[in-house]
Design a protein around this motif. Structure first.
Motif, short mmCIF file in Angstrom:
data_model
loop_
_atom_site.label_atom_id
_atom_site.label_comp_id
_atom_site.label_asym_id
_atom_site.label_seq_id
_atom_site.Cartn_x
_atom_site.Cartn_y
_atom_site.Cartn_z
N ARG A 1 46.72 41.58 43.80
CA ARG A 1 47.93 41.18 43.08
C ARG A 1 48.68 40.54 43.72
N ALA A 2 48.80 41.12 45.11
CA ALA A 2 49.87 40.10 46.07
C ALA A 2 49.17 38.70 46.14
N LEU A 3 47.95 38.67 46.59
CA LEU A 3 47.22 37.57 47.09
C LEU A 3 47.32 36.47 45.87
N ILE A 4 47.13 37.04 44.57
CA ILE A 4 46.96 36.04 43.46
C ILE A 4 48.59 35.58 43.13
N GLU A 5 49.49 36.35 43.14
CA GLU A 5 50.91 36.10 43.06
C GLU A 5 51.24 34.64 43.93
N ALA A 6 50.89 35.23 45.29
CA ALA A 6 51.02 33.95 46.29
C ALA A 6 50.35 32.83 46.25
N ALA A 7 49.19 32.90 45.78
CA ALA A 7 48.30 31.64 45.65
C ALA A 7 48.65 30.83 44.52
N ILE A 8 48.96 31.60 43.37
CA ILE A 8 49.58 30.78 42.00
C ILE A 8 50.85 29.97 42.57
N GLY A 9 51.59 30.83 43.23
CA GLY A 9 52.96 30.31 43.65
C GLY A 9 53.03 29.23 44.68
N ALA A 10 51.78 29.00 45.49
CA ALA A 10 51.72 28.10 46.36
C ALA A 10 50.67 26.83 45.82
N GLY A 11 50.58 26.93 44.42
CA GLY A 11 49.81 25.77 43.84
C GLY A 11 48.33 25.87 43.65
N VAL A 12 47.50 27.00 43.81
CA VAL A 12 46.23 27.05 43.64
C VAL A 12 45.98 26.93 42.25
N ARG A 13 44.84 26.30 41.81
CA ARG A 13 44.58 25.79 40.47
C ARG A 13 43.18 26.68 40.34
N HIS A 14 42.42 27.24 41.02
CA HIS A 14 41.20 27.74 40.71
C HIS A 14 40.95 28.92 41.50
N VAL A 15 40.33 29.99 40.84
CA VAL A 15 40.16 31.37 41.71
C VAL A 15 38.60 31.67 41.39
N ILE A 16 37.91 31.85 42.43
CA ILE A 16 36.79 32.65 42.17
C ILE A 16 36.66 33.92 42.67
N PHE A 17 36.33 35.11 41.87
CA PHE A 17 36.71 36.39 42.42
C PHE A 17 35.38 37.15 42.54
N SER A 18 35.23 38.01 43.53
CA SER A 18 34.00 38.55 43.70
C SER A 18 34.36 40.15 42.97
N SER A 19 33.67 40.05 41.80
CA SER A 19 33.57 41.41 41.14
C SER A 19 32.07 42.08 41.43
N THR A 20 31.95 43.21 40.62
CA THR A 20 30.71 43.84 40.95
C THR A 20 30.15 44.45 39.57
N ALA A 21 29.00 44.70 39.82
CA ALA A 21 28.19 45.34 38.52
C ALA A 21 28.64 46.72 38.51
N ALA A 22 29.48 47.37 39.37
CA ALA A 22 30.07 48.55 39.31
C ALA A 22 31.15 48.83 38.08
N VAL A 23 31.47 47.53 37.66
CA VAL A 23 32.39 47.58 36.55
C VAL A 23 31.59 48.21 35.35
N TYR A 24 30.54 48.17 35.22
CA TYR A 24 29.81 48.60 33.97
C TYR A 24 29.58 50.04 33.94
N GLY A 25 29.69 50.80 35.20
CA GLY A 25 29.26 52.10 35.56
C GLY A 25 27.72 52.55 34.99
N GLU A 26 27.65 53.32 34.11
CA GLU A 26 26.34 53.78 33.89
C GLU A 26 26.08 53.16 32.54
N PRO A 27 25.40 51.97 32.43
CA PRO A 27 25.65 51.22 31.16
C PRO A 27 24.27 51.68 30.22
#
Ligand SMILES: NC(=O)c1ccc[n+]([C@@H]2O[C@H](COP(=O)([O-])OP(=O)(O)OC[C@H]3O[C@@H](n4cnc5c(N)ncnc54)[C@H](O)[C@@H]3O)[C@@H](O)[C@H]2O)c1
Ligand SMILES: O=c1ccn([C@@H]2O[C@H](COP(=O)(O)OP(=O)(O)O[C@H]3O[C@H](CO)[C@@H](O)[C@H](O)[C@H]3O)[C@@H](O)[C@H]2O)c(=O)[nH]1
Length: 330
Positions: free
Chosen positions: A99-125
């Motif tokens: 959250r802190a990173l995204i806030e600072a990055a947007i505030g400083a002018g970043v236009r694009h973000v690639i985020f390392s998420s995970t298959a673990a968001v699906y749990g036991e599909p």
């Protein structure tokens, strides 16, 4: 235009850095606290800023100084069972600090973000392969900590007019085919890494965590994606975003599952070593099977994997593990 790679000194981030350099991106800046990463994993032309992703003044200063337009956010805590024993540590590292990173990055002018998420968001599909549209339902704090960051990013992007690609990685394995980087964490818990260590005698045995799952041989099924293929997915995502493409959430996997016992057989066959294997109880937080629905990333980004071959992945992992021993590093 420059790219900021958080966690770029780590396993997957260092392969992203190599992919950027190989593709001719001349300014690559890494922000890493070296908690699990290594400065030697970075090529000399890369700028390393040693610090925490939640240090907002440092993030803003780095972005402004280097003219950064795109952020690839890898830095995280990543071990599923550790997240079960230390959930608040994982929410701090993966959610609060993001959250802190995204806030600072947007505030400083970043236009694009690639985020390392995970298959673990699906749990036991309920279905495998898992399509991206399946409602996420994580079963461990690690997956929850990442899902919350997906949601924060999605909301912040909408509010502030930036674009993002969320990449949900399945099980990442293997090493740079040219031998420049690999999984170097000394106490790594990942199956293929641990199995190569057992094959090389760095560990006395390999434990199989659970043989009573509702799977064909009773051990867990995972979709193993080679790390340079995954790095290439980030490159095409970056080009997509810089070309004005829409925000996307994409699985990164090959769409095929291997059981723990099958992986062990491949490591034994490739290494020629019949190392001891102990059948143990289930490990906390493990889903029984998780396999990527792998079509969307090909359709949206034109990603074409080059290393979809478990024997090849194991061969690379083994070569890297041997090289680590020779260099007397870890
Ligand atoms: N390895 C996998 O199979 C896998 C699967 C799915 C998702 N992921 C995600 O991929 C990303 C990278 O994982 P990895 O396997 O390369 O792990 P890693 O531990 O090798 O790399 C993480 C890097 O981030 C750095 N770091 C951690 N916390 C930091 C902080 N607060 N500030 C600055 N730097 C920090 C570490 O020093 C390290 O270099 C993570 O976000 C992880 O959740 C990994
Ligand atoms: O010594 C070992 C290590 C692992 N396993 C099993 O092997 C499978 C894979 O485990 P591991 O390699 O630790 O990966 P996961 O727990 O599946 O998690 C990885 O893959 C997830 C995506 O699926 C990512 O989100 C995580 O960051 C990453 O650690 C699981 O069934 C484990 O129980 C063993 O049986 N013995």
């Amino acid at each position: 235009m420059a790219v900021l790679v958080t966690g770029g000194a780590g396993y997957i981030g260092s392969h992203m850095v190599l992919a950027l350099i190989d593709a001719g991106h001349d300014e690559v800046v890494v922000l890493d606290d070296l908690s699990t990463g290594f400065d030697w994993a970075l090529p000399p032309e890369v700028t390393l800023v040693r610090g925490d992703v939640a240090d907002q003044p440092l993030v803003a200063e780095t972005i402004r100084r280097h003219g950064i337009d795109a952020l690839a956010h890898f830095a995280a805590k990543i071990v599923v069972p550790d997240s079960v024993s230390d959930p608040l540590g994982y929410y701090l590292a993966n959610t609060v600090k993001s959250r802190a990173l995204i806030e600072a990055a947007i505030g400083a002018g970043v236009r694009h973000v690639i985020f390392s998420s995970t298959a673990a968001v699906y749990g036991e599909p309920a279905v495998v392969p898992v399509p991206e549209d399946l409602t996420p339902n994580p079963i461990n704090p690690y997956g929850r900590s990442k899902l919350m960051t997906e949601w924060m990013l999605e909301d912040a992007a909408r509010a502030h007019g930036i674009s993002y690609v969320v990449l949900r990685y399945f099980n990442v394995a293997g090493a740079d085919p040219r031998g420049r980087s690999g999984q170097s964490t000394p106490n790594a818990t990942h199956l293929i890494k641990v199995a190569t260590q057992a094959a090389l005698g760095k560990r006395g045995q390999l434990e199989v965590f659970g043989t009573d799952y509702p799977t064909p041989d009773g051990s867990c099924l995972r979709d193993y994606i080679q790390v340079s293929d995954l790095a290439q997915a980030h490159l095409v995502a970056l080009n997509h975003l810089r070309g004005g493409g829409d925000s996307l959430t994409l699985n990164c996997g090959y769409g095929r599952g291997y059981s723990v016992l099958e992986v062990i057989d491949v490591v034994k066959s490739v290494s020629g070593v019949d190392f001891p294997v102990k059948l143990s109880p289930r490990r906390a937080g493990d889903p029984s099977r998780i396999i990527a629905g792998a079509d969307r990333i090909r359709a949206e980004l034109g990603w074409v994997p080059q290393h979809d071959d478990l024997r090849g992945i194991v061969t690379q992992a083994l070569a890297w593990e041997e090289a680590l021993g020779r260099r007397n590093r870890v």
